[in-house]
Design an enzyme around this catalytic site. Structure first.
Site, mmCIF file in Angstrom:
data_model
loop_
_atom_site.group_PDB
_atom_site.id
_atom_site.type_symbol
_atom_site.label_atom_id
_atom_site.label_comp_id
_atom_site.label_asym_id
_atom_site.label_seq_id
_atom_site.Cartn_x
_atom_site.Cartn_y
_atom_site.Cartn_z
ATOM 1 N N CYS A 85 0.853 -1.183 0.000
ATOM 2 C CA CYS A 85 0.000 0.000 0.000
ATOM 3 C C CYS A 85 0.888 1.233 0.000
ATOM 4 O O CYS A 85 1.881 1.280 0.730
ATOM 5 C CB CYS A 85 -0.908 -0.007 1.230
ATOM 6 N N HIS A 126 -9.134 -3.828 -2.195
ATOM 7 C CA HIS A 126 -8.141 -3.139 -1.362
ATOM 8 C C HIS A 126 -8.598 -1.705 -1.078
ATOM 9 O O HIS A 126 -8.586 -1.248 0.067
ATOM 10 C CB HIS A 126 -6.773 -3.153 -2.052
ATOM 11 N N GLU A 127 -9.019 -1.006 -2.132
ATOM 12 C CA GLU A 127 -9.436 0.395 -1.968
ATOM 13 C C GLU A 127 -10.738 0.497 -1.163
ATOM 14 O O GLU A 127 -10.905 1.424 -0.379
ATOM 15 C CB GLU A 127 -9.560 1.090 -3.317
ATOM 16 N N HIS A 130 -10.006 0.532 2.408
ATOM 17 C CA HIS A 130 -9.674 1.883 2.871
ATOM 18 C C HIS A 130 -10.943 2.654 3.225
ATOM 19 O O HIS A 130 -11.010 3.294 4.280
ATOM 20 C CB HIS A 130 -8.907 2.661 1.796
#
Length: 136
Positions: A85, A126-127, A130
């Site tokens: 990341c 993954h995003e 976040h």
């Protein structure tokens, strides 16, 4: 505008608020910041540039695709991935799904649905982590 990348875990673990049309500039800022880090980055979430909104952008080949208020509606094919990341050092293990379907708003805030698979699906997941305040 290229924005500085946030590295503060406290900021990165806050759940993002839904985006509105008033947040349209964030899409441009994400696109510019992603392009500035293209050698080391294939996706970004708004909290990575200091904006706590549910907006992500992913790089798919030559295209940078923004997804506003994305929500996974289907997932299949779990597997373990090793991910890095831009906001954190090192790599970590994460459970991902090979195939996902996502409901989102495009950059013009029109409703969309799209299927992603393989590496593109992994980037979206993954995003989205976040946006949900989850650090891998």
């Amino acid at each position: 505008m290229i924005k500085p990348v946030v590295h503060d875990p406290a900021a990165l673990t806050t759940v993002a608020a839904p985006a509105t049309r008033a947040d349209a500039q964030v899409i441009t800022d994400l696109r510019d910041t992603l392009a500035a880090h293209q050698a080391a980055c294939v996706g970004m979430a708004a909290n990575m540039i200091g904006v706590n909104k549910r907006i992500i952008i992913i790089q798919v080949g030559p295209l940078a695709i923004p997804l506003v208020n994305p929500e996974i509606t289907h997932q299949s094919g779990p597997y373990q991935a090793q991910e890095g990341c831009l906001s954190l050092t090192g790599e970590r293990s994460a459970t991902r799904y090979r195939d996902i379907r996502v409901r989102f708003l495009d950059q013009h805030f029109h409703p969309q649905q799209q299927a992603f698979s393989g590496f593109s699906a992994q980037i979206v997941q993954h995003e989205l982590d976040h946006c949900n305040g989850i650090l891998i």
